[in-house]
Motif scaffolding. Structure first.
Motif: not given
Length: 324
Positions: A157, A159-161, A166, A168
């Motif tokens: 997460w 990394y996804l933030y 990311s 996302i």
């Protein structure tokens, strides 16, 4: 005319009593001693491990909390251990960072517990519904996030933030949404998301197991009485798994107050969180960065007391809810 003679009915011969007709014969003292030895043999490994990893560390922490490291000779003469009594406890209770960390966790619980427990309960009800298909697939799919270790999940997460890495954040930028996952006000939501993603599926399995124990005749009676699927779920299924919900709330509260890995990793990018954002982070910082093991031990014991009191309160409230 005389009445005809009647032959008396034959009574069946007495039947020998079988072992199943009466109470079981008392066991011999040797058999009882064998059972006690077997029970003791199975219990010894648990209590030995519990003593080694829980009881002894607590006593050691209590002993460490009574001392503090003091330096002499303007810091050039080394350190020596001095008896502090309850001084470390007083210092912890008056430390603003330590007290503020409990406020952070309280706000975290307000966001996390309803989202996680509510989400797990809704998913369990959906999987248990009559219209659900491929239940085994969804059980495994929902449980998979919990199979990922907490540290690895936090790294994923993180990394996804991160902007620029990311997908996302790229999608949010394309939609014109400006959201900083590491911002001063947004960082706590990032931590809540990590914990909810990891534990919702796990608790869904627990709720689903409780729903499977609900008698089918009760559900059929509710259907015959004209109760719809939603009303049956809220007024029949949920009340019948109250003990399971209370136990889940208890474990969730105790686990939430010990939160460490998710905020510790998010704090690497969200500098506004600080290294003492949660009580466990404060204890870690005091011990391994401040080298104040007495303060860390006293703080850990105070955290254990708070966890015990919280467990007592949740259990009392849960028992009242179950009895209502």
């Amino acid at each position: 005319m005389a009445a005809p003679l009647t032959r008396p009915a034959k009574t069946p011969p007495p039947r020998a009593a079988s072992p199943s007709d009466g109470p079981a014969a008392p066991k011999s003292p040797g058999a009882r001693r064998g059972q006690r030895r077997a029970v003791t043999l199975f219990m010894v490994p648990f209590f030995a491990l519990f003593t080694a990893v829980t009881v002894l560390p607590m006593f050691y922490a209590a002993w460490m909390s009574l001392f503090r490291e003091e330096s002499s000779g303007l810091g050039f003469g080394g350190t020596e251990r001095a008896f502090a009594g309850f001084g470390n406890f007083t210092e912890a209770l008056t430390n603003e960072a330590f007290l503020r960390s409990f406020g952070h966790i309280a706000f975290y619980c307000v966001l996390y517990i309803p989202a996680m427990v509510g989400g797990a309960l809704v998913l369990a009800l959906l999987v248990d519904s009559a219209m659900a298909r491929a239940r085994r697939f969804f059980q495994i799919a929902y449980f998979l996030p919990h199979a990922v270790p907490g540290l690895i999940a936090s790294l994923i997460w993180l990394y996804l933030y991160t902007p620029g890495l990311s997908p996302i954040t790229d999608l949010l930028d394309a939609l014109g949404a400006n959201w900083n996952f590491f911002g001063q006000d947004e960082a706590i939501y990032s931590v809540v998301n990590i914990s909810a993603w990891q534990w919702t599926g796990y608790n869904m399995i627990i709720f689903y197991a409780g729903l499977q124990a609900v008698p089918r005749e009760v559900l059929e009676a509710a259907t015959v009485d004209g109760s719809g699927a939603l009303r049956t779920a809220l007024q029949v299924k949920v009340p019948m798994i109250r003990p399971t919900v209370v136990l889940t709330l208890l474990f969730t509260c105790v686990g939430a107050i010990q939160l460490f890995d998710a905020p510790k990793l998010v704090q690497l990018r969200a500098n506004t969180m600080g290294e003492d954002w949660s009580p466990t982070m404060f204890i870690y910082t005091a011990a391994f960065k401040g080298h104040d093991y007495g303060l860390a031990a006293a703080s850990s014991l105070l955290l254990a007391v708070v966890a015990g009191l919280l467990s007592f309160v949740v259990t009392k409230l849960g028992n009242r809810w179950k009895a209502s």
